[in-house]
Design an enzyme around this catalytic site. Structure first.
Site, short mmCIF file in Angstrom:
data_model
loop_
_atom_site.label_atom_id
_atom_site.label_comp_id
_atom_site.label_asym_id
_atom_site.label_seq_id
_atom_site.Cartn_x
_atom_site.Cartn_y
_atom_site.Cartn_z
N ASP A 14 14.19 -2.11 6.98
CA ASP A 14 15.04 -1.86 5.81
C ASP A 14 15.51 -0.41 5.75
N ASP A 60 3.24 11.95 5.68
CA ASP A 60 2.60 10.63 5.76
C ASP A 60 2.37 10.16 4.32
N LEU A 82 9.99 2.70 0.82
CA LEU A 82 9.95 1.51 1.67
C LEU A 82 8.77 1.53 2.63
N ALA A 83 8.10 2.66 2.77
CA ALA A 83 7.01 2.75 3.75
C ALA A 83 5.83 1.89 3.32
N ALA A 84 5.25 1.23 4.29
CA ALA A 84 4.05 0.41 4.04
C ALA A 84 3.55 -0.09 5.37
N THR A 129 7.09 -7.23 -3.41
CA THR A 129 7.28 -8.35 -2.49
C THR A 129 6.92 -9.70 -3.09
N GLU A 131 5.21 -11.73 -1.60
CA GLU A 131 3.81 -12.00 -1.22
C GLU A 131 2.88 -11.84 -2.43
N TYR A 157 -2.64 -7.45 2.05
CA TYR A 157 -1.32 -6.84 1.88
C TYR A 157 -0.76 -7.16 0.50
N LYS A 161 0.09 -4.53 -2.47
CA LYS A 161 1.45 -4.44 -3.03
C LYS A 161 1.44 -4.65 -4.54
N ARG A 192 14.62 -6.42 12.63
CA ARG A 192 13.29 -6.91 12.27
C ARG A 192 12.29 -6.61 13.40
P1 NAP Z 1 8.63 -2.29 8.35
O1 NAP Z 1 9.76 -2.61 9.31
O2 NAP Z 1 7.26 -2.74 8.67
O3 NAP Z 1 8.63 -0.70 8.15
C1 NAP Z 1 7.55 -0.04 7.57
C2 NAP Z 1 7.83 1.45 7.54
O4 NAP Z 1 6.71 2.09 6.90
C3 NAP Z 1 7.97 2.09 8.93
O5 NAP Z 1 9.04 3.02 8.88
C4 NAP Z 1 6.64 2.83 9.10
O6 NAP Z 1 6.72 3.98 9.89
C5 NAP Z 1 6.38 3.24 7.67
N1 NAP Z 1 4.98 3.62 7.48
C6 NAP Z 1 3.86 2.88 7.71
N2 NAP Z 1 2.76 3.58 7.42
C7 NAP Z 1 3.17 4.80 6.99
C8 NAP Z 1 2.50 5.97 6.54
N3 NAP Z 1 1.17 6.03 6.48
N4 NAP Z 1 3.24 7.03 6.15
C9 NAP Z 1 4.60 7.00 6.22
N5 NAP Z 1 5.29 5.92 6.66
C10 NAP Z 1 4.58 4.84 7.02
O7 NAP Z 1 8.99 -2.85 6.90
P2 NAP Z 1 10.37 -3.45 6.34
O8 NAP Z 1 10.51 -4.87 6.75
O9 NAP Z 1 11.46 -2.48 6.64
O10 NAP Z 1 10.08 -3.46 4.79
C11 NAP Z 1 10.30 -2.30 3.98
C12 NAP Z 1 9.40 -2.37 2.77
O11 NAP Z 1 9.69 -3.54 2.02
C13 NAP Z 1 7.90 -2.44 3.09
O12 NAP Z 1 7.22 -1.76 2.07
C14 NAP Z 1 7.59 -3.94 2.99
O13 NAP Z 1 6.24 -4.12 2.66
C15 NAP Z 1 8.52 -4.35 1.86
N6 NAP Z 1 9.00 -5.73 1.91
C16 NAP Z 1 9.57 -6.21 3.04
C17 NAP Z 1 10.07 -7.51 3.04
C18 NAP Z 1 10.74 -8.09 4.25
O14 NAP Z 1 10.94 -9.31 4.30
N7 NAP Z 1 11.12 -7.27 5.23
C19 NAP Z 1 9.99 -8.29 1.87
C20 NAP Z 1 9.41 -7.75 0.74
C21 NAP Z 1 8.94 -6.45 0.75
P3 NAP Z 1 6.25 4.03 11.45
O15 NAP Z 1 7.49 3.67 12.23
O16 NAP Z 1 5.82 5.43 11.60
O17 NAP Z 1 5.15 3.03 11.60
N1 GDD Z 2 4.09 -13.20 12.16
C1 GDD Z 2 3.91 -14.46 12.55
N2 GDD Z 2 3.66 -14.73 13.87
N3 GDD Z 2 3.97 -15.44 11.61
C2 GDD Z 2 3.82 -16.71 12.04
C3 GDD Z 2 3.59 -17.04 13.38
C4 GDD Z 2 3.50 -16.00 14.34
O1 GDD Z 2 3.29 -16.22 15.53
N4 GDD Z 2 3.49 -18.40 13.46
C5 GDD Z 2 3.67 -18.88 12.23
N5 GDD Z 2 3.86 -17.87 11.35
C6 GDD Z 2 4.05 -18.02 9.90
C7 GDD Z 2 3.08 -17.18 9.06
O2 GDD Z 2 1.80 -17.81 8.99
C8 GDD Z 2 3.84 -17.18 7.73
O3 GDD Z 2 3.57 -18.36 7.03
C9 GDD Z 2 5.31 -17.19 8.15
O4 GDD Z 2 5.33 -17.55 9.55
C10 GDD Z 2 6.05 -15.86 7.99
O5 GDD Z 2 5.29 -14.84 8.62
P1 GDD Z 2 5.90 -13.36 8.81
O6 GDD Z 2 7.20 -13.43 9.51
O7 GDD Z 2 4.82 -12.53 9.42
O8 GDD Z 2 6.25 -12.91 7.33
P2 GDD Z 2 5.41 -12.99 5.97
O9 GDD Z 2 6.11 -13.99 5.09
O10 GDD Z 2 3.98 -13.18 6.21
O11 GDD Z 2 5.62 -11.52 5.40
C11 GDD Z 2 6.92 -10.90 5.40
O12 GDD Z 2 7.58 -11.20 4.20
C12 GDD Z 2 6.94 -10.66 3.02
C13 GDD Z 2 7.78 -11.10 1.81
O13 GDD Z 2 7.42 -12.40 1.43
C14 GDD Z 2 6.71 -9.40 5.60
O14 GDD Z 2 7.94 -8.77 5.81
C15 GDD Z 2 6.05 -8.77 4.38
O15 GDD Z 2 6.03 -7.36 4.53
C16 GDD Z 2 6.89 -9.14 3.15
O16 GDD Z 2 6.35 -8.58 1.99
#
Ligand code: NAP
Ligand code: GDD
Length: 345
Positions: A14, A60, A82-84, A129, A131, A157, A161, A192
Site C-alpha cells: 500500500d 523503526d 501503514l507499517a506493520a 483491518t 481481520e 495479528y 491490530k 502484493r
Molecule cells: P505489507 O506489504 O506487509 O507492508 C508492511 C510494511 O511495514 C513494509 O513497508 C515494512 O517494511 C513495514 N514494517 C514492518 N515492520 C516495521 C517496523 N518495525 N518499522 C517500520 N516499518 C516496518 O503491508 P500492506 O499490504 O502494504 O498493508 C499496509 C497496512 O495495511 C498494514 O498495516 C496492514 O496490516 C494493513 N492492512 C492491509 C490489508 C491488505 O489487504 N493489504 C488489509 C487491511 C489492513 P520492510 O520492507 O522494512 O519490512
Molecule cells: N498466505 C497464504 N498462503 N494463505 C493461504 C494459503 C497459502 O498458501 N493457502 C490458503 N490460504 C488462505 C488463508 O488460510 C486465508 O484464509 C486466505 O487464504 C487469505 O490469506 P492471505 O492472503 O495470507 O490474507 P489474510 O486474509 O490472511 O490477511 C490479509 O488480509 C487482511 C485483511 O483481511 C493481510 O493482508 C492482512 O495484513 C490484512 O489485514
C-alpha cells in the site's frame, strides 16, 4: 508550499501506491524506512529508483525516539501509518514481535505526534483491518460487516491490530486528534507480497504456464475473502483525512469469493481449465487438457485458527467519502496474472 505527508510502510504494497497518489496530488512525501535497512537492500533501492520524489527518513516503528525526531523535523500535515508485520499466518509463529510492531507500534506513532506537539495540527490515518472481525460473529450474510459490527479477532495479528484500532480511537477522544481508522478488507495487486495467497497464486500460475514450475501448494481453499484492488483503496485512505471530522470507515467491495474461485479464474487466464479431484488434504487440481496435477494441498499452510469468511459493507465510505472502485474481481485476477506473466517471461 504543498502539504507534507509522512507515510510508514512505504516499502510495502500500500505504501508504494499511496506515495504515488500523494505525490500526484501535490504533497511533499516523506516516508519512514527501517534504520537497519542497508542502502543496497532491494526494497530501499526500489523506493529510491521508482519513487525518487519520496524523502526517506530512517526510523523503526519500535523506536519512539526516532519517530519523535522524524515528526519534529518534518512537521507533517498528514501521517499515514501503514507499517506493520502484516502476515496473519506468520503472526502465529512470532506473536510477541507482532504485538510489539503491529500493536504497540501504533501507540509509538501517536505518542511521537504528541511529543512533537503536533496533535492539534497533524491528521493521522491508522491501517485497521477486517481481520479484527474474525468471521465468527458473522450475522449479516447479505450485507457483510460494517463499522458497527462486533470484533472477534482470530489471530495474534488481528488482536494486535485491534489494540492499534482502539488506541487510535482513544487518542481521538482524549486529545481531540484528527485520527481516523480505515477498516480495510483484503486488497491486492501487482505490488502484493508473494507470501499472500493471491500473489502466490498469480505468480505460480504464470510460472506453470511458462514451464518454470510444476505445481502450486496451498492450504485452505474454502475460506472466503472480500478482495479489491490496492490502488483503489489508497484513494479511500486519503479521502478519510480530508474530512472535517475524523472517523472509522470500512473499505470493501461487498463481494466475497473463495480461494478456490481465485485459482480457477487465474488458471483460466493462461488457458488451463482446472478439475478438482479428491478431498481434504488429498484434494488436487488437475489440468483437464493434460491430466497433470498443477495444485495440491500442503497442511503447512493451514492456520491454528482460520477466518472462514470476510465480507464488507462499504456503504459509509461510498456515501460519506464518495469512494469508488475501478477494478472488479475478475479484473483483479487478470491484472495480477498478466503482470506476473510479463515479470516471469
Ligand atoms: P505489507 O506489504 O506487509 O507492508 C508492511 C510494511 O511495514 C513494509 O513497508 C515494512 O517494511 C513495514 N514494517 C514492518 N515492520 C516495521 C517496523 N518495525 N518499522 C517500520 N516499518 C516496518 O503491508 P500492506 O499490504 O502494504 O498493508 C499496509 C497496512 O495495511 C498494514 O498495516 C496492514 O496490516 C494493513 N492492512 C492491509 C490489508 C491488505 O489487504 N493489504 C488489509 C487491511 C489492513 P520492510 O520492507 O522494512 O519490512
Ligand atoms: N498466505 C497464504 N498462503 N494463505 C493461504 C494459503 C497459502 O498458501 N493457502 C490458503 N490460504 C488462505 C488463508 O488460510 C486465508 O484464509 C486466505 O487464504 C487469505 O490469506 P492471505 O492472503 O495470507 O490474507 P489474510 O486474509 O490472511 O490477511 C490479509 O488480509 C487482511 C485483511 O483481511 C493481510 O493482508 C492482512 O495484513 C490484512 O489485514
Amino acid at each position: 508550499m504543498g502539504k507534507k505527508a509522512l507515510i510508514t510502510g512505504v516499502t510495502g504494497q500500500d505504501g508504494g501506491h499511496l506515495a504515488k497518489l500523494l505525490h500526484e496530488k501535490g504533497y511533499d512525501v516523506y516516508a519512514v524506512i527501517r534504520g537497519q535497512m542497508e542502502a543496497s537492500h532491494p526494497r530501499y533501492q526500489e523506493v529510491k529508483e521508482k519513487m525518487p520524489y519520496v524523502n526517506l527518513v530512517m526510523a523503526d516503528l519500535l523506536d519512539l525516539s526516532a519517530l519523535t525526531r522524524a515528526m519534529q523535523q518534518i512537521q507533517p500535515d498528514e501521517v499515514y501509518n501503514l507499517a506493520a508485520i502484516s502476515h496473519v499466518g506468520y503472526s502465529f509463529r512470532d506473536p510477541v514481535l507482532v504485538a510489539d510492531v503491529t500493536g504497540k507500534g501504533v501507540l509509538n506513532m501517536l505518542e511521537a505526534i504528541r511529543l512533537a506537539g503536533l496533535e492539534k495540527t497533524a491528521r493521522f490515518y491508522q491501517a485497521s483491518t477486517s481481520e479484527m472481525f474474525g468471521g465468527l460473529d458473522y450475522n449479516r450474510p447479505d450485507k457483510g460487516y460494517d463499522e458497527d459490527a462486533a470484533f472477534h479477532p482470530r489471530s495474534p495479528y488481528g488482536v494486535a491490530k485491534l489494540y492499534g484500532h482502539w488506541i487510535t480511537k482513544n487518542y481521538r477522544e482524549s486529545y481531540d486528534m484528527h485520527a481516523s481508522c480505515g477498516i480495510l478488507f483484503n486488497h491486492e495487486g501487482e505490488r502484493r507480497g508473494p507470501e499472500f495467497v493471491t500473489r502466490k497464486i498469480s505468480k505460480a500460475v504464470a510460472r506453470i504456464k511458462l514451464g518454470k514450475q510444476d505445481k502450486l501448494e496451498l492450504g485452505n481453499l474454502d475460506s472466503k475473502r472480500d478482495w479489491g484492488y490496492a490502488g483503489d483503496y489508497v484513494e479511500g485512505m486519503w479521502r478519510m483525512l480530508q474530512q472535517d471530522q475524523p472517523g472509522d470507515y470500512v473499505l470493501a467491495t461487498g463481494e466475497t469469493h473463495t480461494i478456490r474461485e481465485f485459482c480457477e479464474i487465474a488458471f483460466k487466464e493462461v488457458g488451463i481449465d482446472l478439475e478438482w479431484q479428491g478431498s481434504d488434504v488429498d484434494e488436487i487440481g488437475v489440468d483437464k487438457a493434460t491430466g497433470k496435477t498443477v495444485l495440491s494441498i500442503n497442511p503447512e499452510f493451514f492456520r491454528p485458527a482460520e477466518v472462514d469468511i470476510l465480507l464488507g459493507d462499504p456503504t459509509k465510505a461510498e456515501t460519506v467519502l464518495g469512494w469508488e472502485r475501478q477494478v472488479d474481481f475478475p479484473g483483479l485476477v487478470k491484472l495480477m496474472v498478466e503482470h506476473d506473466l510479463n515479470l516471469e517471461a
